[in-house]
Design a protein around this motif. Structure first.
Motif, short mmCIF file in Angstrom:
data_model
loop_
_atom_site.label_atom_id
_atom_site.label_comp_id
_atom_site.label_asym_id
_atom_site.label_seq_id
_atom_site.Cartn_x
_atom_site.Cartn_y
_atom_site.Cartn_z
N ILE A 69 0.54 -1.25 -0.03
CA ILE A 69 0.28 0.15 -0.19
C ILE A 69 0.93 1.25 -0.32
O ILE A 69 1.56 0.88 0.87
N ALA A 82 -2.79 4.00 6.68
CA ALA A 82 -1.97 3.40 6.68
C ALA A 82 -1.92 2.50 8.12
O ALA A 82 -0.94 1.35 7.55
N ALA A 85 -3.32 -0.75 7.71
CA ALA A 85 -2.76 -1.40 6.65
C ALA A 85 -1.96 -2.00 6.93
O ALA A 85 -1.91 -3.43 6.55
N VAL A 92 3.68 -0.94 4.06
CA VAL A 92 3.41 0.72 3.30
C VAL A 92 4.34 1.54 3.72
O VAL A 92 4.98 2.29 4.78
N GLY A 220 6.31 0.65 9.51
CA GLY A 220 6.20 1.39 8.53
C GLY A 220 6.83 2.46 8.43
O GLY A 220 7.83 2.60 8.97
N ALA A 564 -8.03 1.86 3.07
CA ALA A 564 -7.28 0.63 3.39
C ALA A 564 -7.43 -0.78 3.84
O ALA A 564 -7.04 -2.11 3.09
#
Length: 571
Positions: A69, A82, A85, A92, A220, A564
């Motif tokens: 993503i 974010a 996900a 991400v 992330g 998401a």
């Protein structure tokens, strides 16, 4: 992460943000291209001849990154998308054009959550009220989706951020008025502790905490100062990634499962404002948008999305104007003045009353903007603190302490507990010293300070006399303002201020389905792409419902979470 800000620290940050805004807005208007058309991508982020013109795709990249993503924008929507996900196992990457995450909105609108089980709202009632405030042109499927899924969103946020010390106090107070519709829906996150009587210096922190959860706990990645330029689309028309400009050159970020755009609209793009929302935004003297230059909307349109008809902005009625002020294309030059949102008497430059002053923010602004010279005077007297208590306004216009436990009971700009002393010190006295707020011992002297000629002065004095009579009678037979929001202008000293608009954000965008997928002109979705927040249409193309406190941050987070999960195929 610093979470217990002092008042001095908070004000220093606010001053810095104001300076940043001033610098950022100076460069908002796109630079004309050289003769011959669109500038090529190797010139960096330079603008094209028109905001509608698509940039050329670069042919050389300094880096290629693979992700599941890709999220464009690190704000109220982007960080929610974010984090959602990443919690579901996705790799991400977030692309953010600024050097830090966006400032958190302190009010998040969510309905019928388990966090507030005693406050349940009837969804059809809310939908019908919203439809009336929107002149019937909002997408009720979008509203219904938010209404039914926002409770889960705020519960998820509390589950995610609660272990880090975030609290989610709930705002439920509304006036004792059967005609006043203030649905109980606003959460005001703060960290560590909550003081129902104020102050709460530890508010505005939930995005900082979410950033840390996303990057430190979930692994992330956020790439700052890395603006997205355009989308990568395969031969089948599916969006498969994003081209962004890093510090060393262009990078290609591939997205195996989806790209989610949350860039905040176009409130800092003069060209787009002039093209899409000229009448709505023209009479603003302040604006809060700094980096929101329409990047997400532009990229979605280049990919084939359809832009919602109309064009409007959420505008506060709280820009105080100096003597000699003239509106300009930068929509700057005024000063923020929170008391401008109180329903005191308003008159135009001819001294005439022209509306029921008990309106939501953008409607009040619009009423003044439609008068000669496009602003109005707000007028009150020495009993203003008692009047403000009687008005019992809600949301961020509230200047009188709410019942304990229902809100922060603190100034949303200064975080100090509300009191007459605070109102005088922070809001009135500095504007009196600057000369933007007028104060006189008689109405005649006040009229002279308001620069009325003889006829206008006579009209103004007659207007005040008429208004005071309506207040005494307890019924506004001229414009129908509720009796509890009538206040006479009889007790010295007397005050007046010119009030114009403060542009907060743009409020129309790309048409999407309820899963946040942008739709093409033929009604089919663009695969692999999602658009959320102020880049997304459907909610309020012409008027923001200010009595739905926190709805914009709430719907942004709700649809970002939906996007998401849909991209990953999870419930």
């Amino acid at each position: 992460m610093e979470t217990n800000l002092s008042r001095r620290g908070f004000l220093t940050g606010a001053a810095a943000a104001g300076a940043l805004a001033a610098m950022g807005l100076a460069g908002c208007a796109p630079t004309p291209a050289a003769e011959g058309g669109t500038k090529t991508a190797d010139t960096g982020a330079a603008a094209a001849t028109s905001w509608r013109d698509k940039l050329e795709m670069p042919t050389e990249f300094v880096e290629t990154v693979d992700a599941d993503i890709v999220v464009v924008g690190a704000g109220n929507g982007g960080l929610v998308a974010a984090t959602t996900a990443a919690q579901n196992g996705a790799k991400v990457v977030v692309l953010e054009k600024a050097g830090a995450i966006a400032a958190a909105r302190e009010a998040i609108g969510a309905l019928n959550s388990k966090l507030a089980p005693d406050h349940q709202e009837d969804v059809p009632t809310l939908l019908n009220h919203a439809n009336q405030t929107q002149a019937g042109d909002a997408n009720m499927l979008m509203y219904k989706t938010w209404a039914e899924k926002s409770g889960e969103m705020i519960e998820w946020m509390a589950d995610t951020l609660g272990p880090k010390g975030m609290l989610f106090p709930f705002e439920w107070h509304c006036p004792d008025d059967p005609h006043a519709y203030y649905p109980a829906m606003c959460y005001n996150p703060c960290i560590g502790e909550y003081n129902p009587d104020g102050p709460n210096y530890n508010s505005y922190a939930h995005l900082e905490v979410m950033r840390d959860v996303f990057t430190e706990d979930l692994g992330g990645e956020i790439r700052f100062e890395c603006p997205a330029q355009q989308l990568i689309i395969d031969e089948a028309g599916r969006v498969t990634g994003v081209v962004a400009e890093g510090k060393e050159g262009f990078i290609q970020v591939n997205a195996a499962k989806g790209v989610i755009i949350c860039t905040g609209g176009y409130g800092a793009n003069n060209e787009m404002l002039a093209d899409l929302a000229p009448g709505n935004s023209a009479w603003c003297a302040l604006r809060d948008s700094v980096t929101e230059t329409g990047d997400g909307i532009r990229m979605a349109l280049w990919a084939g999305a359809e832009l919602e008809a109309g064009g409007a902005c959420m505008i506060w009625n709280r820009a105080i104007l100096p003597d000699g002020f003239e509106f300009n294309e930068d929509r700057m030059g005024g000063d923020i003045f929170l008391p401008g949102s109180q329903p005191f008497l308003h008159v135009n430059v001819n001294g005439e009353r022209f509306m029921n002053e008990d309106q939501c923010y953008p409607m009040s602004y619009a009423a003044g903007a439609n008068q000669p010279k496009h602003y109005s005077w707000i007028v009150w007297d020495g009993n203003y603190w008692d009047d403000i208590a009687q008005f019992d306004t809600c949301g961020c216009s509230r200047l009188y302490p709410a019942p304990s436990g229902t809100a922060f009971n603190a100034d949303v700009y200064d975080c100090e507990a509300m009191s007459k002393e605070h109102l005088d010190e922070f809001w009135l006295n500095p504007r009196l010293e600057a000369g933007t707020l007028k104060k006189a011992d008689t109405l005649e002297a006040l009229a002279d300070m308001m620069e009325f000629d003889a006829d206008q002065k006579a009209t103004f004095l007659a207007t005040v006399e008429r208004y005071n009579g309506l207040v005494a009678a307890g019924e506004d037979t001229d414009f129908g303002k509720p009796a509890y929001r009538l206040s006479d202008v009889e007790t010295a000293p007397f005050y007046a201020a010119r009030i114009g608009g403060e542009l907060l954000v743009t409020i129309h965008g790309v048409i999407t389905d309820v899963n946040s997928r942008p739709l093409k002109n033929d009604g089919t979705p663009i695969e692999g792409l999602y658009v959320c927040g102020n880049d997304q249409g459907g909610f309020y193309p012409h008027n923001y419902p200010s009595n739905f406190t926190g709805i914009n941050a709430g719907r942004t987070a709700t649809f970002a979470r939906i996007a998401a999960k849909h991209a990953l195929g999870v419930e």
